[in-house]
Design a protein around this motif. Structure first.
Motif, PDB file in Angstrom:
ATOM      1  N   ALA A 164      -6.575  -0.578  -7.476  1.00 20.14           N
ATOM      2  CA  ALA A 164      -6.353   0.864  -7.581  1.00 20.14           C
ATOM      3  C   ALA A 164      -5.867   1.444  -6.259  1.00 20.14           C
ATOM      4  CB  ALA A 164      -7.644   1.552  -8.027  1.00 20.14           C
ATOM      5  N   LEU A 165      -6.457   0.999  -5.143  1.00 16.28           N
ATOM      6  CA  LEU A 165      -6.012   1.472  -3.834  1.00 16.28           C
ATOM      7  C   LEU A 165      -4.557   1.113  -3.586  1.00 16.28           C
ATOM      8  CD1 LEU A 165      -8.927   0.732  -1.320  1.00 16.28           C
ATOM      9  CD2 LEU A 165      -8.074   2.953  -2.057  1.00 16.28           C
ATOM     10  N   GLY A 166      -4.166  -0.063  -4.045  1.00 16.91           N
ATOM     11  CA  GLY A 166      -2.806  -0.517  -3.835  1.00 16.91           C
ATOM     12  C   GLY A 166      -1.773   0.375  -4.490  1.00 16.91           C
ATOM     13  N   PHE A 167      -2.194   1.204  -5.423  1.00 14.54           N
ATOM     14  CA  PHE A 167      -1.272   2.126  -6.092  1.00 14.54           C
ATOM     15  C   PHE A 167      -0.765   3.189  -5.121  1.00 14.54           C
ATOM     16  CE2 PHE A 167      -0.609   5.756  -9.148  1.00 14.54           C
ATOM     17  CZ  PHE A 167       0.512   5.208  -9.743  1.00 14.54           C
ATOM     18  N   THR A 168      -1.580   3.512  -4.097  1.00 14.13           N
ATOM     19  CA  THR A 168      -1.216   4.588  -3.177  1.00 14.13           C
ATOM     20  C   THR A 168      -0.961   4.117  -1.756  1.00 14.13           C
ATOM     21  OG1 THR A 168      -3.567   5.031  -2.748  1.00 14.13           O
ATOM     22  CG2 THR A 168      -2.501   6.308  -4.495  1.00 14.13           C
ATOM     23  N   ASN A 169      -1.448   2.924  -1.372  1.00 12.74           N
ATOM     24  CA  ASN A 169      -1.174   2.440  -0.021  1.00 12.74           C
ATOM     25  C   ASN A 169      -1.216   0.920  -0.011  1.00 12.74           C
ATOM     26  OD1 ASN A 169      -3.916   1.391   1.011  1.00 12.74           O
ATOM     27  ND2 ASN A 169      -4.456   3.454   0.311  1.00 12.74           N
ATOM     28  N   ASP A 170      -0.863   0.362   1.114  1.00  9.50           N
ATOM     29  CA  ASP A 170      -0.778  -1.091   1.233  1.00  9.50           C
ATOM     30  C   ASP A 170      -1.969  -1.660   1.989  1.00  9.50           C
ATOM     31  OD1 ASP A 170       1.631  -1.407  -0.146  1.00  9.50           O
ATOM     32  OD2 ASP A 170       2.767  -0.777   1.617  1.00  9.50           O
ATOM     33  N   TYR A 171      -3.114  -1.066   1.790  1.00  8.49           N
ATOM     34  CA  TYR A 171      -4.315  -1.517   2.508  1.00  8.49           C
ATOM     35  C   TYR A 171      -4.639  -2.967   2.155  1.00  8.49           C
ATOM     36  CZ  TYR A 171      -9.126  -2.197   3.846  1.00  8.49           C
ATOM     37  OH  TYR A 171     -10.258  -2.713   4.398  1.00  8.49           O
ATOM     38  N   LYS A 172      -4.994  -3.760   3.169  1.00 12.05           N
ATOM     39  CA  LYS A 172      -5.404  -5.146   2.970  1.00 12.05           C
ATOM     40  C   LYS A 172      -6.716  -5.366   3.708  1.00 12.05           C
ATOM     41  CE  LYS A 172      -0.659  -6.904   2.648  1.00 12.05           C
ATOM     42  NZ  LYS A 172      -0.715  -6.986   1.175  1.00 12.05           N
ATOM     43  N   PRO A 173      -7.710  -5.949   3.062  1.00 12.11           N
ATOM     44  CA  PRO A 173      -9.000  -6.191   3.713  1.00 12.11           C
ATOM     45  C   PRO A 173      -8.849  -7.090   4.938  1.00 12.11           C
ATOM     46  CG  PRO A 173      -9.154  -6.519   1.342  1.00 12.11           C
ATOM     47  CD  PRO A 173      -7.698  -6.381   1.660  1.00 12.11           C
ATOM     48  N   GLN A 174      -9.583  -6.737   5.981  1.00 12.64           N
ATOM     49  CA  GLN A 174      -9.558  -7.491   7.220  1.00 12.64           C
ATOM     50  C   GLN A 174     -10.796  -8.374   7.340  1.00 12.64           C
ATOM     51  OE1 GLN A 174      -6.756  -7.238   9.294  1.00 12.64           O
ATOM     52  NE2 GLN A 174      -6.069  -6.105   7.468  1.00 12.64           N
ATOM     53  N   ALA A 175     -10.767  -9.277   8.316  1.00 15.86           N
ATOM     54  CA  ALA A 175     -11.892 -10.185   8.531  1.00 15.86           C
ATOM     55  C   ALA A 175     -13.156  -9.421   8.902  1.00 15.86           C
ATOM     56  CB  ALA A 175     -11.540 -11.188   9.630  1.00 15.86           C
ATOM     57  N   TRP A 176     -14.288 -10.002   8.552  1.00 10.08           N
ATOM     58  CA  TRP A 176     -15.609  -9.421   8.858  1.00 10.08           C
ATOM     59  C   TRP A 176     -16.035  -9.852  10.259  1.00 10.08           C
ATOM     60  CZ3 TRP A 176     -18.088  -5.899   5.969  1.00 10.08           C
ATOM     61  CH2 TRP A 176     -19.427  -5.607   6.284  1.00 10.08           C
ATOM     62  N   THR A 177     -16.745  -8.963  10.951  1.00 14.98           N
ATOM     63  CA  THR A 177     -17.250  -9.289  12.286  1.00 14.98           C
ATOM     64  C   THR A 177     -18.754  -9.061  12.338  1.00 14.98           C
ATOM     65  OG1 THR A 177     -17.099  -7.080  13.282  1.00 14.98           O
ATOM     66  CG2 THR A 177     -15.074  -8.402  13.214  1.00 14.98           C
ATOM     67  N   PRO A 178     -19.452  -9.696  13.298  1.00  9.57           N
ATOM     68  CA  PRO A 178     -20.886  -9.433  13.447  1.00  9.57           C
ATOM     69  C   PRO A 178     -21.199  -7.959  13.688  1.00  9.57           C
ATOM     70  CG  PRO A 178     -20.299 -11.429  14.642  1.00  9.57           C
ATOM     71  CD  PRO A 178     -19.008 -10.809  14.167  1.00  9.57           C
ATOM     72  N   VAL A 179     -20.310  -7.264  14.409  1.00 11.87           N
ATOM     73  CA  VAL A 179     -20.543  -5.844  14.694  1.00 11.87           C
ATOM     74  C   VAL A 179     -20.507  -5.018  13.415  1.00 11.87           C
ATOM     75  CG1 VAL A 179     -19.628  -3.814  15.906  1.00 11.87           C
ATOM     76  CG2 VAL A 179     -19.728  -6.031  17.067  1.00 11.87           C
ATOM     77  N   ASP A 180     -19.732  -5.444  12.411  1.00 13.93           N
ATOM     78  CA  ASP A 180     -19.705  -4.728  11.128  1.00 13.93           C
ATOM     79  C   ASP A 180     -21.096  -4.692  10.498  1.00 13.93           C
ATOM     80  OD1 ASP A 180     -16.963  -4.270  11.293  1.00 13.93           O
ATOM     81  OD2 ASP A 180     -16.465  -6.112  10.228  1.00 13.93           O
ATOM     82  N   SER A 181     -21.831  -5.788  10.624  1.00 13.60           N
ATOM     83  CA  SER A 181     -23.188  -5.826  10.059  1.00 13.60           C
ATOM     84  C   SER A 181     -24.126  -4.903  10.825  1.00 13.60           C
ATOM     85  CB  SER A 181     -23.738  -7.261  10.092  1.00 13.60           C
ATOM     86  OG  SER A 181     -22.999  -8.113   9.246  1.00 13.60           O
ATOM     87  N   ILE A 182     -24.022  -4.896  12.149  1.00 14.36           N
ATOM     88  CA  ILE A 182     -24.925  -4.082  12.969  1.00 14.36           C
ATOM     89  C   ILE A 182     -24.648  -2.595  12.765  1.00 14.36           C
ATOM     90  CG2 ILE A 182     -25.704  -3.612  15.329  1.00 14.36           C
ATOM     91  CD1 ILE A 182     -24.647  -6.429  16.049  1.00 14.36           C
ATOM     92  N   SER A 183     -23.369  -2.231  12.646  1.00 11.93           N
ATOM     93  CA  SER A 183     -23.037  -0.802  12.545  1.00 11.93           C
ATOM     94  C   SER A 183     -23.613  -0.181  11.283  1.00 11.93           C
ATOM     95  CB  SER A 183     -21.520  -0.598  12.595  1.00 11.93           C
ATOM     96  OG  SER A 183     -20.884  -1.217  11.500  1.00 11.93           O
TER      97      SER A 183
END
Length: 951
Positions: A182-201
């Protein structure tokens, strides 16, 4: 980097079946639309597309980086139990499995926590991102990772991130989740790699929603625009310690605290302060010495905890904000909640009963956190099991965690169980700041701002740059809203205040904006073997401060309050915004961890935490907050336990479940006898009044009496208080001719002014929670109080005392329900008013209608209500719909862990058409609990799908 996962059997997670490019994404949306329209061939292809993102749960997968094979066993509800032979393998597999079920949710959470929502959802999220970048959660999370966390914790976070990224390898967004298509209908967003800081935030986002009394600080300041100090004090009554017991009754704290309480060798005990009146409270001190040889002065808090909180202009006559703080409130209202209702209405129940009171002879522990309903649920159920617990593989734990975080947050291991409720301690302060040129005033001198530039990337638009300014108190929130530029323009300050000029800025000081060790605490609690281990682990749980309840299989129970809790000068109790230019209002440190209250094996044999006061201030030297919950739920739970154990009765697992479902209304018990004495002239109102005769005060979904009473209660609040509050606290769309400032009595029509409410209805006041229970309880003995006055409107009569206002509320409630439910009261039910809708938190609230249809579920008609044990919360100012819920329920049986029970609000999966999307919700709504297998044998017996991850 080459893909590092390959499939040998089962569903193919790689490139097969992948749709590429915008054209394919458009086709997906058209097909989903066709599915909704019921077109047969559209249904076939849409289902195929949707299923392409479902996880592989059987067969084998190769996962590079593993040191040995890992088994993932799922039961009939898709709940995974992971078995590994090393800690790193365990957490790597956890990352992989959570990403299989919930990566879209994880992705949205990390973008929210880092102020990057605009990258996914476009310009509509820029204002939110500006505010979140100003707070800087991800910056603090990175500092934690770099400087505070142990090497072992970093290793686990890295392993978890590797597992997530292994899942992402070789996948486009539509291979991961329908939402990406559904997001791709309006933009070209692509998921990026996960980082340890993503979990902490994500811990910072959780802490934000559980941040304590910040909203109360704002509200008390806003009230000054229309009410005087005495009236504000009426709306913030003192906590009823004699009626609703604090958590810690037989507990302990450090020797320093004991010296304060009893009188040290070289000091004297503190003298209790007198009850605060209009902001004035006891200011006694007790000089403590001994113990470790440290001497110092601790402020007495007796009588001040709620007395000062009733202040409008507050401490020493300084620092009250005018209604421009409404700008900050609007910013807060717009932020997407992480786990709660942006700090409002957050509650939770947990209690533990020792073995002397249970059928098994071992403790029972119950927990049900009250958070915003979301789809999928904020919680993720899973087990993490080392095949053999040893120094190289230390975990055998099961419970609830968040998608995106390794470990288990609430649950049990092979030795202990624990639960959490929000403590509500005051860890935030708003500061007025005098801004001059490129700096701000502090202690008579101009200090330079600390600044940083942030670039916000916007999907489908141009990037935006902002400058974040910070004072020595924290980031300037007033820079993020044009109305906040005027903050403090009419603030009440003393003669020592600097020239008002163009007004004051507003800065936030908050414990979560400093690096901490909470992630260390999670792993330590997961492997704790006893009370000593648990207390040591809990001491690292700095933010958010939580009530932690404990039980173990050696028949011990306990409670401890961890957290980084600020110390303030006597002149500042943290209940109102403070003058940032005055050094007397700076935090002076933090309460020592060993000085925080705890309780272990109390003689009464049980401990209850439900957001009530932690400890009576007469027994404790430090101020924890001025804004506790008022204890309606906690005392009801206590009463239920006592009724079960009197005369030697014993409590079972199912008894604990039944207590979680208790629908009794304390405010109904107080008001109904008076309502039944009123003689309404109108026969239709009398007909509704008769519903209350013989009612047992339980708010079942099918109860007509509960529907009518709650409508009466809502109208009592509106007439007595809501119509007299400033517009910044009232719900949007409510436009009234209101009384002039500083009066609650009737005014001449010519004196009235028209004002329209400005707050989101789910966050407006009076919300009808247990603070309002206490407000009304105290006023019941003042039948001629001016609060009971309300003017005539149309044919509705004016009221000049309590009973007249109650009659008016009964009339208004009758006709409100006639409009909503019909004239025939036989068709009325509480559940028809009190409904739960589960919405996907992004596209389910703001996406195209057909996408919302695909992602959202409901409604469910519920029993329960505000400040009841079965706390399906609703906001009386905004309506009857459910705005927070018991987000999960669990009962742990320490006599036989396999006899424990649990339930989640939704299901294990975040995939909209998965069988496990909402497969627990009907049972949750009916109050059922599912079996909770823990032992190897029980898990194996319950397994329906088995996936082997191989190195």
């Amino acid at each position: 980097m080459p893909p590092n996962t390959t499939a040998s059997t089962g569903q193919q997670p790689g490139k097969s079946g992948r749709r590429k490019g915008r054209k394919a994404r458009l086709i997906v949306l058209v097909l989903v639309l066709a599915l909704i329209g019921g077109v047969a061939y559209g249904s076939y292809w849409s289902i195929s597309t949707v299923r392409a993102s479902f996880p592989q749960t059987k067969g084998t997968l190769t996962l590079k980086g593993l040191s040995g094979p890992v088994e993932v066993k799922r039961d009939n509800y898709g709940i995974p139990q992971i078995y590994a032979s090393s800690d790193a393998d365990l957490f790597m597999a956890q990352g992989y499995v959570q990403a299989q079920d919930r990566f879209y949710e994880m992705d949205v959470r990390r973008h929210m926590a880092s102020g990057r929502l605009s990258e996914m959802f476009g310009k509509s999220q820029v204002d939110n991102d500006e505010f979140l970048r100003t707070l800087g959660w991800d910056r603090v999370a990175k500092q934690e990772y770099d400087t505070k966390l142990s090497a072992t914790t970093k290793k686990y976070l890295q392993a978890y991130a590797e597992g997530v990224n292994s899942y992402l390898q070789g996948k486009d967004g539509e291979d991961i989740s329908l939402e990406y298509a559904a997001l791709g209908f309006t933009n070209d967003y692509k998921p990026q790699a996960w980082t340890p800081v993503d979990s902490i935030s994500w811990l910072k986002a959780m802490a934000w929603d559980l941040r304590g009394n910040m909203q109360d600080e704002i509200d008390r300041a806003l009230l000054t625009s229309r009410l005087g100090p005495k009236q504000i004090a009426d709306l913030y009554p003192q906590y009823p310690y004699s009626r609703n017991k604090a958590i810690v009754q037989e507990g302990q704290y450090s020797e320093l605290a004991g010296a304060f309480q009893q009188g040290g060798t070289n000091g004297t005990s503190g003298t209790n302060g007198t009850s605060g009146t209009n902001g004035t409270g006891g200011t006694s001190t007790g000089t403590a010495s001994g113990g470790s040889g440290t001497s110092g002065t601790a402020s007495g808090t007796s009588g001040t905890a709620s007395g000062t909180s009733g202040t409008a202009s507050g401490a020493s006559g300084t620092a009250g904000l005018d209604s421009q703080l409404g700008g900050l409130t609007r910013v807060l209202d717009d932020l997407p909640p992480a786990v709660g209702v942006n700090g409002d209405g957050i509650g939770s129940n947990s209690w533990v009963v020792g073995g002397k009171h249970t059928i098994s002879g071992k403790p029972l522990l119950a927990n049900d956190p009250h958070l915003s309903p979301s789809l999928p649920s904020v919680w993720y159920q899973m087990g993490l099991h080392c095949r053999s617990v040893s120094s190289t593989c230390q975990y055998d734990v099961s419970g609830y965690t968040f998608a995106g975080m390794p470990g288990v947050i609430i649950g049990h291991n092979q030795n202990i169980a624990w639960g959490m409720t929000n403590s509500g301690v005051d860890v935030t302060d708003l500061y007025l700041e005098k801004i001059t040129g490129d700096g701000y005033l502090y202690d008579g001198k101009i200090k330079p701002f600390v600044t940083r530039e942030e670039t916000i990337k916007v999907a489908g638009g141009e990037s935006k740059k902002i400058v974040v300014r910070e004072t020595n108190n924290g980031p300037l929130l007033s820079d993020r809203d044009e109305e906040l530029v005027k903050v403090g323009r009419k603030a009440t300050v003393d003669t020592a205040a600097p020239d008002r000029g163009d007004g004051y800025g507003v800065a936030l000081r908050w414990t979560a904006l400093q690096p901490g060790t909470t992630m260390d605490a999670v792993f330590a609690m997961d492997k704790a073997k006893n009370w000593t281990d648990f207390r040591k682990a809990a001491s690292q749980f700095e933010v958010p401060s939580q009530n932690l309840i404990y039980a173990d299989n050696e028949n011990h129970i306990g409670y401890t309050l961890p957290g980084k809790i600020p110390l303030r000068e006597e002149s500042d109790n943290g209940s109102i915004p403070a003058p940032g230019w005055d050094p007397e209002y700076r935090w002076t440190g933090y309460i020592p961890q060993d000085a925080l209250p705890y309780e272990y094996d109390p003689e009464r044999g049980y401990i209850v935490t439900a957001n009530q006061a932690v400890i009576d201030p007469d027994k404790y030297p430090y101020t924890l907050t001025a804004d506790w919950g008022y204890g309606a739920r906690s005392q009801r739970i206590t009463d239920l336990i006592q009724s079960k154990i009197k005369d030697g009765g014993k409590i079972s697992t199912d008894d604990m479940r039944q207590m979680q479902l208790d629908n009794s209304s304390e405010i109904a018990r107080l008001l109904v006898p008076t309502l039944l004495k009123i003689d309404p002239e109108n026969k239709d109102v009398r007909e509704a009044q008769k519903l209350l005769e013989g009612w047992d005060y339980t708010q079942d979904a099918d109860s007509a009496a509960a529907a009518y009473f709650n409508a009466v209660w809502r109208n009592v609040l509106k007439l007595a208080f809501g119509n007299k509050l400033p517009k910044e606290l009232r719900p949007k769309g409510q436009c009234l001719w209101v009384e002039p400032v500083n009066t609650t009595g009737p005014a001449d029509e010519a004196e009235k002014v028209r004002e329209c409410g400005q707050r989101d209805p789910d966050k407006a006041q009076p919300d009808g929670g247990d603070r309002w229970f206490e407000v009304v309880r105290k006023l019941m003995d003042q039948p001629d109080s001016e609060w009971w006055s309300t003017p005539k409107v149309g044919t509705r009569p004016a009221a000049h005392n309590r009973d007249q206002l109650f009659k008016r509320a009964m009339i208004d409630a009758r006709w409100e329900l006639t409009a909503k439910l019909g004239k025939d009261i036989d068709s009325w039910s509480w559940g028809r008013l009190h409904r739960l809708f589960l919405k996907n938190q992004t596209l389910g609230t703001a996406g195209p209608e057909f996408i919302q249809y695909a992602l959202n579920r409901g409604p469910w008609e519920l029993g329960g209500g505000e400040a009841t044990v079965n706390a399906t919360g609703w906001n009386a100012a905004g309506g009857y719909g459910v705005v927070w819920v018991p987000s999960m329920r669990m009962v742990v049986n320490l006599g036989d862990l396999d006899k424990s029970k649990w339930i989640n609000l939704t299901g294990a999966s975040g995939h909209a058409y998965s069988a496990h999307y909402v497969d627990q919700t009907d049972k949750w709504a009916d109050g059922e609990l599912l079996p909770w297998a823990f032992s190897d044998q029980a898990v194996e017996k319950s397994t329906s799908d088995k996936l082997v991850l191989k190195p």
